[in-house]
Design an enzyme around this catalytic site. Structure first.
Site, PDB file in Angstrom:
ATOM      1  CE  LYS A  68      44.497  24.320  34.767  1.00 22.79           C
ATOM      2  NZ  LYS A  68      44.926  25.505  34.086  1.00 22.79           N
ATOM      3  CE1 TYR A 115      41.441  22.853  35.957  1.00 21.12           C
ATOM      4  CE2 TYR A 115      41.761  21.847  38.232  1.00 21.12           C
ATOM      5  CZ  TYR A 115      41.692  23.153  37.426  1.00 21.12           C
ATOM      6  OH  TYR A 115      42.265  24.340  37.901  1.00 21.12           O
ATOM      7  CB  ILE A 142      46.163  38.451  30.412  1.00 23.55           C
ATOM      8  CG1 ILE A 142      47.577  39.168  31.082  1.00 23.55           C
ATOM      9  CG2 ILE A 142      45.419  37.815  31.581  1.00 23.55           C
ATOM     10  CD1 ILE A 142      47.052  40.498  32.221  1.00 23.55           C
ATOM     11  CG  ASN A 163      43.892  33.187  33.729  1.00 22.63           C
ATOM     12  OD1 ASN A 163      43.830  32.983  35.148  1.00 22.63           O
ATOM     13  ND2 ASN A 163      42.735  34.053  33.425  1.00 22.63           N
ATOM     14  CB  THR A 183      36.777  32.182  39.770  1.00 24.02           C
ATOM     15  OG1 THR A 183      37.004  31.100  39.804  1.00 24.02           O
ATOM     16  CG2 THR A 183      38.303  33.294  40.480  1.00 24.02           C
TER      17      THR A 183
END
Length: 239
Positions: free
Chosen positions: A148, A144, A6, A78, A177
């Site tokens: 993605k 961004y 991860i 991630n 977050t």
């Protein structure tokens, strides 16, 4: 028992996912710049993923630590960044490069090294953490969105290329977050939707990293996981 590698495992979704999987008896190998004090996984590898040249060595080390008892091995890409926030003309070239490196180039390099280092393992999975921003335009997030979107399409190629691999790209929703903190600190001139995101926080509409991690685990444990579409939204999973 399964093995999970991860990235971005030091905080947010990555840390919550690592803890829950480790507590369930799985082997967890975490990768991030700094090891958290409450790390509970089997191994933590400290590495800045913008250092692409070092990724093959990082994955080589991770691959040698995979338990012989692992029934499956999953790479969870991630780690990511929402910066730079601002209209395209205001984005510095170095900031754009860092964004694309972390959101797209690093997952590609990690996936390549993972595939090369786990050829003998029968069941392999790659779970890329994407975003709804990769599937629609968002003013102020051009870098961004582009990163993605590229990650989504790269994942479709991975899934098509390998018979003993299932790859998915998952939009996890809006989560409370550090990334959300950065978004709320931006100005309306850079991000016209800023008030919507501030309202998500004020009204308690943000998901917790723990709930999101639980949803990802449920996704990966689905008996029909290999038959799922490549592009997924954690909030709209097929029944």
């Amino acid at each position: 028992m399964e093995t999970f590698i991860i990235t971005g495992a030091s905080k947010g979704i990555g840390l919550a996912l690592s803890k829950q999987l480790a507590e369930s008896g799985h082997q967890v190998i975490g990768i991030a710049r700094t090891q958290p004090e409450d790390w509970t996984g089997a191994l933590f590898i400290s590495h800045d993923l913008t250092d692409i040249a070092g990724i093959s060595k990082v994955m080589s080390r991770a691959a040698t630590e995979i338990s012989a008892e692992a029934e499956a091995v999953t790479l969870v890409n991630n780690a990511g960044t929402v910066e730079p926030i601002g209209f395209a003309a205001a984005n510095d070239g170095q900031d754009i490069e860092k964004s694309i490196t972390l959101n797209l180039t690093a997952p590609m390099a990690l996936s390549s090294a993972f595939l090369g280092g786990t050829e003998s393992i029968k069941t392999r999975r790659i779970v890329n953490i994407s975003s709804g921003a990769g599937r629609k335009q968002v003013k102020g997030w051009s870098a961004y969105c582009a990163g993605k979107a590229g990650l989504d399409h790269y994942t479709t190629c991975l899934d098509a290329e390998y018979e003993n691999l299932k790859a998915v790209s998952v939009a996890p929703g809006i989560i409370d977050t550090g990334m959300q903190e950065k978004i709320r600190e931006s100005g309306e001139e850079d991000f016209p939707q800023i008030e919507h995101f501030r309202d998500y926080k004020r009204s308690g509409k943000l998901s917790t990293p723990e709930d999101t991690a639980s949803g990802l685990i449920q996704l990966m444990q689905r008996p029909d996981f290999n038959e799922l579409p490549v592009l997924l939204d954690l909030r709209e999973l097929p029944k």
